[in-house]
Design a protein around this motif. Structure first.
Motif, short mmCIF file in Angstrom:
data_model
loop_
_atom_site.label_atom_id
_atom_site.label_comp_id
_atom_site.label_asym_id
_atom_site.label_seq_id
_atom_site.Cartn_x
_atom_site.Cartn_y
_atom_site.Cartn_z
N TYR A 36 44.61 36.84 45.01
CA TYR A 36 44.71 37.09 46.45
C TYR A 36 45.55 36.00 47.08
N ARG A 37 46.14 36.31 48.21
CA ARG A 37 46.77 35.31 49.07
C ARG A 37 45.81 35.08 50.22
N ALA A 38 45.37 33.83 50.40
CA ALA A 38 44.32 33.52 51.38
C ALA A 38 44.85 32.70 52.55
N PHE A 39 44.39 33.08 53.74
CA PHE A 39 44.67 32.35 54.97
C PHE A 39 43.34 32.07 55.66
N ALA A 40 43.18 30.88 56.23
CA ALA A 40 42.00 30.57 57.02
C ALA A 40 42.26 31.04 58.45
N GLU A 41 41.37 31.89 58.95
CA GLU A 41 41.53 32.45 60.29
C GLU A 41 41.42 31.34 61.34
N GLY A 42 42.27 31.41 62.36
CA GLY A 42 42.22 30.48 63.47
C GLY A 42 42.77 29.10 63.17
N THR A 43 43.59 28.97 62.13
CA THR A 43 44.18 27.66 61.80
C THR A 43 45.71 27.78 61.90
N THR A 44 46.36 26.66 61.73
CA THR A 44 47.82 26.65 61.76
C THR A 44 48.42 26.81 60.36
N GLN A 45 47.60 27.21 59.41
CA GLN A 45 48.06 27.39 58.03
C GLN A 45 49.22 28.38 58.00
N VAL A 46 50.31 28.00 57.37
CA VAL A 46 51.51 28.84 57.30
C VAL A 46 51.69 29.46 55.91
N ILE A 47 51.44 28.66 54.89
CA ILE A 47 51.65 29.12 53.52
C ILE A 47 50.31 29.58 52.95
N PRO A 48 50.26 30.79 52.38
CA PRO A 48 49.00 31.27 51.82
C PRO A 48 48.60 30.50 50.56
N VAL A 49 47.30 30.48 50.29
CA VAL A 49 46.76 29.83 49.10
C VAL A 49 46.42 30.92 48.09
N PRO A 50 46.98 30.86 46.86
CA PRO A 50 46.60 31.86 45.85
C PRO A 50 45.19 31.57 45.32
N LEU A 51 44.34 32.59 45.32
CA LEU A 51 42.98 32.48 44.80
C LEU A 51 42.78 33.54 43.72
N TYR A 52 42.13 33.15 42.64
CA TYR A 52 41.96 34.00 41.47
C TYR A 52 40.48 34.30 41.26
N PRO A 53 40.14 35.47 40.69
CA PRO A 53 38.72 35.77 40.45
C PRO A 53 38.13 34.83 39.40
N PHE A 54 36.92 34.37 39.65
CA PHE A 54 36.19 33.54 38.68
C PHE A 54 34.96 34.31 38.21
N THR A 55 34.09 34.70 39.14
CA THR A 55 32.94 35.56 38.83
C THR A 55 32.68 36.50 40.01
N VAL A 56 32.08 37.64 39.70
CA VAL A 56 31.69 38.60 40.75
C VAL A 56 30.21 38.92 40.55
N GLU A 57 29.44 38.71 41.60
CA GLU A 57 28.01 39.06 41.60
C GLU A 57 27.82 40.25 42.53
N SER A 58 26.59 40.73 42.65
CA SER A 58 26.35 41.90 43.49
C SER A 58 26.56 41.61 44.97
N ASP A 59 26.31 40.38 45.42
CA ASP A 59 26.40 40.08 46.84
C ASP A 59 27.44 39.02 47.19
N SER A 60 28.14 38.48 46.19
CA SER A 60 29.14 37.46 46.47
C SER A 60 30.15 37.41 45.32
N MET A 61 31.21 36.66 45.56
CA MET A 61 32.28 36.54 44.59
C MET A 61 32.75 35.09 44.60
N VAL A 62 33.03 34.55 43.42
CA VAL A 62 33.56 33.20 43.33
C VAL A 62 35.04 33.30 42.98
N LEU A 63 35.86 32.64 43.78
CA LEU A 63 37.30 32.60 43.57
C LEU A 63 37.68 31.17 43.22
N CYS A 64 38.77 31.01 42.48
CA CYS A 64 39.21 29.67 42.10
C CYS A 64 40.69 29.49 42.44
N GLY A 65 41.08 28.26 42.56
CA GLY A 65 42.45 27.89 42.90
C GLY A 65 42.40 26.50 43.51
#
Length: 159
Positions: A36-65
């Protein structure tokens, strides 16, 4: 490309700040080898951060990068998933995994988990493993990479 809004639920405390847990799980979770390309909402971030899947649970997901100075509770806008993923490795019966650099190992972790779920044999080649792997995964030294590739019917490399 679809954009999803999610919230950082947890950032595990370690030196690398390389993982974060989000909730809720996205309707279309990234497959191993996608990102994924990630942006933090409400910030001045210009360049997206690449995040990769690490684990997926039923109610949450862990991403790495490489996680910037985001905090728990931050709303993230995730665009993606991008990439084709490791589609050829998903049907493998004998999978060899190797990251050329330690900081790339986390990107391959979800592939190992999915291979085990599909009853595949998995070997991870690394001289300095930084992850806690399930006991079903055999760990070999870098000098055994050639033999591991010959043994496997599919190889996943992070370079």
């Amino acid at each position: 490309m679809k954009t999803y809004s999610t919230i950082i639920k947890e950032i595990p405390v370690d030196e690398s700040r390389s993982r974060l847990q989000i909730t809720p799980v996205l309707p279309l979770p990234a497959q191993p080898g996608q990102y994924y390309r990630a942006f933090a909402e409400g910030t001045t971030q210009v360049i997206p951060v690449p995040l990769y899947p690490f684990t997926v649970e039923s109610d949450s997901m862990v991403l790495c990068g490489k996680i910037p100075s985001w905090q728990v509770g931050t709303t993230l806008l995730l665009e993606g998933p991008y990439g084709k993923g490791f589609s050829n490795s998903m049907n493998s019966r004998r999978l060899c995994i190797h990251a050329m650099e330690k900081n790339l190992e986390e990107r391959l972790y979800s592939l190992a988990g999915q291979a085990l779920h599909n009853s595949a044999d998995v070997v991870w080649v690394s001289d300095e493993l930084t992850l806690d792997l399930p006991p079903q995964i055999e760990v070999l030294k870098q000098s055994d990479l050639g033999n591991a590739i010959q043994w496997s019917d599919s190889c996943a490399l992070a370079v």
